[in-house]
Motif scaffolding. Structure first.
Motif, mmCIF file in Angstrom:
data_model
loop_
_atom_site.group_PDB
_atom_site.id
_atom_site.type_symbol
_atom_site.label_atom_id
_atom_site.label_comp_id
_atom_site.label_asym_id
_atom_site.label_seq_id
_atom_site.Cartn_x
_atom_site.Cartn_y
_atom_site.Cartn_z
ATOM 1 N N GLY A 39 50.210 -11.677 33.101
ATOM 2 C CA GLY A 39 49.511 -12.837 33.657
ATOM 3 C C GLY A 39 49.381 -12.824 35.167
ATOM 4 O O GLY A 39 48.298 -13.039 35.708
ATOM 5 N N ARG A 52 54.113 -15.234 33.867
ATOM 6 C CA ARG A 52 53.574 -14.841 32.564
ATOM 7 C C ARG A 52 52.407 -15.721 32.119
ATOM 8 O O ARG A 52 51.983 -15.646 30.970
ATOM 9 C CB ARG A 52 54.674 -14.882 31.505
ATOM 10 C CG ARG A 52 55.853 -13.976 31.800
ATOM 11 C CD ARG A 52 55.472 -12.527 31.687
ATOM 12 N NE ARG A 52 56.647 -11.701 31.960
ATOM 13 C CZ ARG A 52 56.595 -10.541 32.568
ATOM 14 N NH1 ARG A 52 55.442 -10.050 32.957
ATOM 15 N NH2 ARG A 52 57.680 -9.851 32.789
ATOM 16 N N GLY A 97 48.700 -16.502 31.781
ATOM 17 C CA GLY A 97 47.454 -15.749 31.818
ATOM 18 C C GLY A 97 46.296 -16.559 32.368
ATOM 19 O O GLY A 97 46.445 -17.728 32.755
ATOM 20 N N LYS A 105 47.687 -19.484 28.825
ATOM 21 C CA LYS A 105 48.585 -19.115 27.736
ATOM 22 C C LYS A 105 49.487 -17.959 28.180
ATOM 23 O O LYS A 105 49.241 -17.318 29.184
ATOM 24 C CB LYS A 105 47.780 -18.722 26.498
ATOM 25 C CG LYS A 105 46.968 -19.871 25.952
ATOM 26 C CD LYS A 105 46.176 -19.461 24.749
ATOM 27 C CE LYS A 105 45.338 -20.637 24.244
ATOM 28 N NZ LYS A 105 44.475 -20.235 23.149
ATOM 29 N N TYR A 106 50.515 -17.694 27.377
ATOM 30 C CA TYR A 106 51.436 -16.606 27.689
ATOM 31 C C TYR A 106 50.695 -15.284 27.749
ATOM 32 O O TYR A 106 49.904 -14.959 26.879
ATOM 33 C CB TYR A 106 52.539 -16.517 26.615
ATOM 34 C CG TYR A 106 53.565 -15.464 26.929
ATOM 35 C CD1 TYR A 106 54.704 -15.779 27.644
ATOM 36 C CD2 TYR A 106 53.376 -14.152 26.527
ATOM 37 C CE1 TYR A 106 55.652 -14.808 27.956
ATOM 38 C CE2 TYR A 106 54.308 -13.171 26.836
ATOM 39 C CZ TYR A 106 55.440 -13.498 27.547
ATOM 40 O OH TYR A 106 56.354 -12.532 27.848
ATOM 41 N N ASP A 107 50.978 -14.508 28.791
ATOM 42 C CA ASP A 107 50.388 -13.177 28.958
ATOM 43 C C ASP A 107 51.395 -12.334 29.732
ATOM 44 O O ASP A 107 51.752 -12.667 30.860
ATOM 45 C CB ASP A 107 49.074 -13.275 29.717
ATOM 46 C CG ASP A 107 48.318 -11.953 29.774
ATOM 47 O OD1 ASP A 107 48.968 -10.886 29.833
ATOM 48 O OD2 ASP A 107 47.081 -11.985 29.783
ATOM 49 N N GLN A 108 51.860 -11.258 29.129
ATOM 50 C CA GLN A 108 52.846 -10.378 29.762
ATOM 51 C C GLN A 108 52.389 -9.923 31.143
ATOM 52 O O GLN A 108 53.200 -9.748 32.040
ATOM 53 C CB GLN A 108 53.090 -9.154 28.854
ATOM 54 C CG GLN A 108 54.224 -8.270 29.295
ATOM 55 C CD GLN A 108 55.596 -8.892 29.094
ATOM 56 O OE1 GLN A 108 55.791 -9.792 28.296
ATOM 57 N NE2 GLN A 108 56.564 -8.410 29.847
ATOM 58 N N GLU A 130 38.896 -9.684 29.475
ATOM 59 C CA GLU A 130 39.585 -10.481 30.501
ATOM 60 C C GLU A 130 38.599 -11.016 31.534
ATOM 61 O O GLU A 130 38.759 -12.121 32.040
ATOM 62 C CB GLU A 130 40.692 -9.673 31.178
ATOM 63 C CG GLU A 130 41.855 -9.366 30.276
ATOM 64 C CD GLU A 130 42.530 -10.596 29.702
ATOM 65 O OE1 GLU A 130 42.726 -11.595 30.425
ATOM 66 O OE2 GLU A 130 42.879 -10.566 28.503
ATOM 67 N N LYS A 134 46.927 -10.174 36.362
ATOM 68 C CA LYS A 134 45.539 -10.558 36.079
ATOM 69 C C LYS A 134 45.055 -11.627 37.049
ATOM 70 O O LYS A 134 43.897 -11.603 37.481
ATOM 71 C CB LYS A 134 45.395 -11.029 34.634
ATOM 72 C CG LYS A 134 45.546 -9.881 33.647
ATOM 73 C CD LYS A 134 45.505 -10.332 32.215
ATOM 74 C CE LYS A 134 45.717 -9.141 31.292
ATOM 75 N NZ LYS A 134 45.774 -9.529 29.880
ATOM 76 N N ALA A 143 54.545 -14.208 23.397
ATOM 77 C CA ALA A 143 53.511 -15.185 23.041
ATOM 78 C C ALA A 143 53.988 -16.072 21.900
ATOM 79 O O ALA A 143 53.704 -17.273 21.873
ATOM 80 C CB ALA A 143 52.222 -14.459 22.660
#
Length: 136
Positions: free
Chosen positions: A69, A58, A60, A64-67, A12, A72, A45
């Motif tokens: 997001g 969500r 990222g 893009k989709y990131d649970q 990441e 982060k 995703a």
């Protein structure tokens, strides 16, 4: 060690270098997706990849989709603030659009700074710091 690397892993941190901070809508469009209203849209995703809009919380680091997001993006914001470099005992999570901080900070001033930074991240509706202990 950076916040991103410590909490989410080296991958990441590398993604953060590859994809500089930008508004959520711009990041999603760059990644070929679309943005949804808060708490609506893709829940995985796979749904996002099939064209379902991504909820802001969500998104990222790479658009893009990131649970996780939002969490982060908050951690990246901590990395970008040199006043948070010495704090290594806080963890960041998210419950939908709410940022959750857990752990220990040296001073109330440090906690106030972290909360202020987290509140400033796009997609964050509130910050829960009830699980943070001030050690001083």
């Amino acid at each position: 060690m950076s916040w991103l690397s410590r909490i989410f892993g080296k991958e990441e941190e590398e993604k953060a270098y590859e994809f500089p901070p930008m508004p959520i809508k711009e990041a999603v469009e760059k990644a070929g997706g679309s943005i949804a209203a808060a708490a609506a849209g893709a829940t995985s995703a796979e749904e996002a990849e099939s064209g379902e809009p991504i909820p802001p919380e969500r998104v990222g680091l790479d658009g893009k989709y990131d649970q996780s997001g939002l969490a982060k993006r908050v951690v990246r914001a901590f990395d970008e603030n040199s006043d948070t470099d010495d704090i290594e005992t806080i963890w960041v999570a998210q419950l939908g659009t709410q940022v959750v901080l857990k752990g220990t900070v040296p001073t109330q001033e440090d906690l106030d700074r972290l909360v202020s930074i987290a509140e400033g991240v796009e997609g964050a509706s509130e910050v829960d710091s009830s699980e943070v202990e001030v050690s001083a």
